[in-house]
Design an enzyme around this catalytic site. Structure first.
Site, short mmCIF file in Angstrom:
data_model
loop_
_atom_site.label_atom_id
_atom_site.label_comp_id
_atom_site.label_asym_id
_atom_site.label_seq_id
_atom_site.Cartn_x
_atom_site.Cartn_y
_atom_site.Cartn_z
N LYS A 121 -28.66 -3.56 22.76
CA LYS A 121 -27.34 -2.92 22.21
C LYS A 121 -26.36 -2.89 23.35
O LYS A 121 -25.11 -3.27 22.99
CB LYS A 121 -27.63 -1.41 21.55
CG LYS A 121 -28.53 -1.60 20.34
CD LYS A 121 -27.97 -2.35 19.36
CE LYS A 121 -28.87 -2.17 18.01
NZ LYS A 121 -28.16 -2.90 16.77
N TYR A 165 -34.60 -1.54 23.52
CA TYR A 165 -33.60 -1.55 22.34
C TYR A 165 -32.29 -1.25 22.97
O TYR A 165 -31.12 -1.92 22.60
CB TYR A 165 -33.88 -0.05 21.54
CG TYR A 165 -32.91 -0.05 20.44
CD1 TYR A 165 -33.07 -0.60 19.30
CD2 TYR A 165 -32.02 0.99 20.26
CE1 TYR A 165 -32.00 -0.50 18.32
CE2 TYR A 165 -31.26 1.37 19.33
CZ TYR A 165 -31.26 0.34 18.32
OH TYR A 165 -30.29 0.69 17.13
#
Length: 274
Positions: free
Chosen positions: A163, A159
């Site tokens: 990002k 993740y």
């Protein structure tokens, strides 16, 4: 005598629930008949429900079931919006998926690729399709990243990677578009009271069903959406939403070890690395 009001047209991805749906509702309530909202997500039924709420405030709406992990669907979304309303004033890249897994527990990295395709490439593909229209209106691009895109969070290698990639892409794009009059706002929410973490990937690439983060004190989705809208309307470069996030960003430069301890402390005890 003033001419007719120009309709403000905004595309929001990931608009079927959570932050995207709340942004749509708040924009509709505030701007009413002056706005057209093009709502995109995979779940058509939920999109229609959000659209109905927005229409009750007088907003024009259009739903386009879209999987942003498929490039042609991103292009079709923008084409449909412009064909219907004739212009595009803002693109909110909100669609995304979460994940929580210790890297050493992951055997098949295929879902890492899937996560990157949705979180990064979905935003890139939508932005590429929308850019000519946004240049025509000197419009706005919003990228909903995460504090995990500023500080690496243990247990969130996949993740955080997606990002951080979003952060780099939109930071570079902002500089490229400075002369074109298109604003680029990157938003960095912390823990928000949505179910995104529960539907994210676990180490086996399945829906986690639980959150690996401590949820106490999570920001309300209403507050998060309001801050992003304010950032978009104010054409701000960035929206870092929490005091802890702002502090962590600077501490990372001065005392990175402290930031790592803070990041570890955000994990539930049963998912911390041993």
């Amino acid at each position: 005598m003033n001419g007719p009001q120009t309709l403000r047209v905004i595309v929001i991805t990931g608009a079927s629930d959570g932050i995207g749906a709340e942004m749509a509702r708040q924009l509709a309530e505030k701007e009413g008949a002056g706005i057209a909202l093009v709502l995109a997500a995979r779940n058509a039924q939920q999109l229609d429900a959000v659209a109905a709420e927005c229409a009750s405030f007088g907003a024009q709406t259009m739903t386009v079931p879209t999987d942003v992990g498929v490039q042609i669907q991103c292009r079709r979304l923008v084409v449909a919006a412009v064909e219907r309303f004739g212009r595009l004033d803002a693109l909110v890249n909100n669609a995304g998926r979460s994940a929580h897994a210790l890297f050493e527990q992951v055997e098949d990295l295929g879902w890492y690729e899937e996560l990157m395709r949705v979180n990064l490439w979905g935003s890139v593909w939508c932005t590429q399709a929308a850019l000519p229209h946004l240049k025509n209106t000197r419009g706005s691009i919003v990228a909903v990243s995460s504090l995990a895109g500023l500080v690496g969070v243990p247990g969130r290698t996949a993740y955080s990677a997606t990002k951080f990639a979003m952060t780099g892409f939109f930071e570079a794009l902002r500089a490229e578009l400075k002369g074109a009059g298109v604003s680029v706002t990157t938003a960095y929410p912390g823990v928000v009271d949505t179910k995104i973490r529960y539907r994210g990937f676990n180490a086996q690439g399945e829906a986690a069903g639980v959150s690996g983060l401590k949820e106490e004190g999570a920001m309300s989705v209403e507050e998060c959406a309001r801050l992003i809208i304010d950032g978009m309307n104010g054409r701000k470069r960035e929206v870092v939403m929490t005091a802890k996030g702002k502090l962590g960003r600077f501490l990372k430069l001065l005392a990175p070890g402290v930031v790592e301890k803070i990041a570890l402390a955000a994990l539930k005890d049963d998912v911390r690395p041993r």
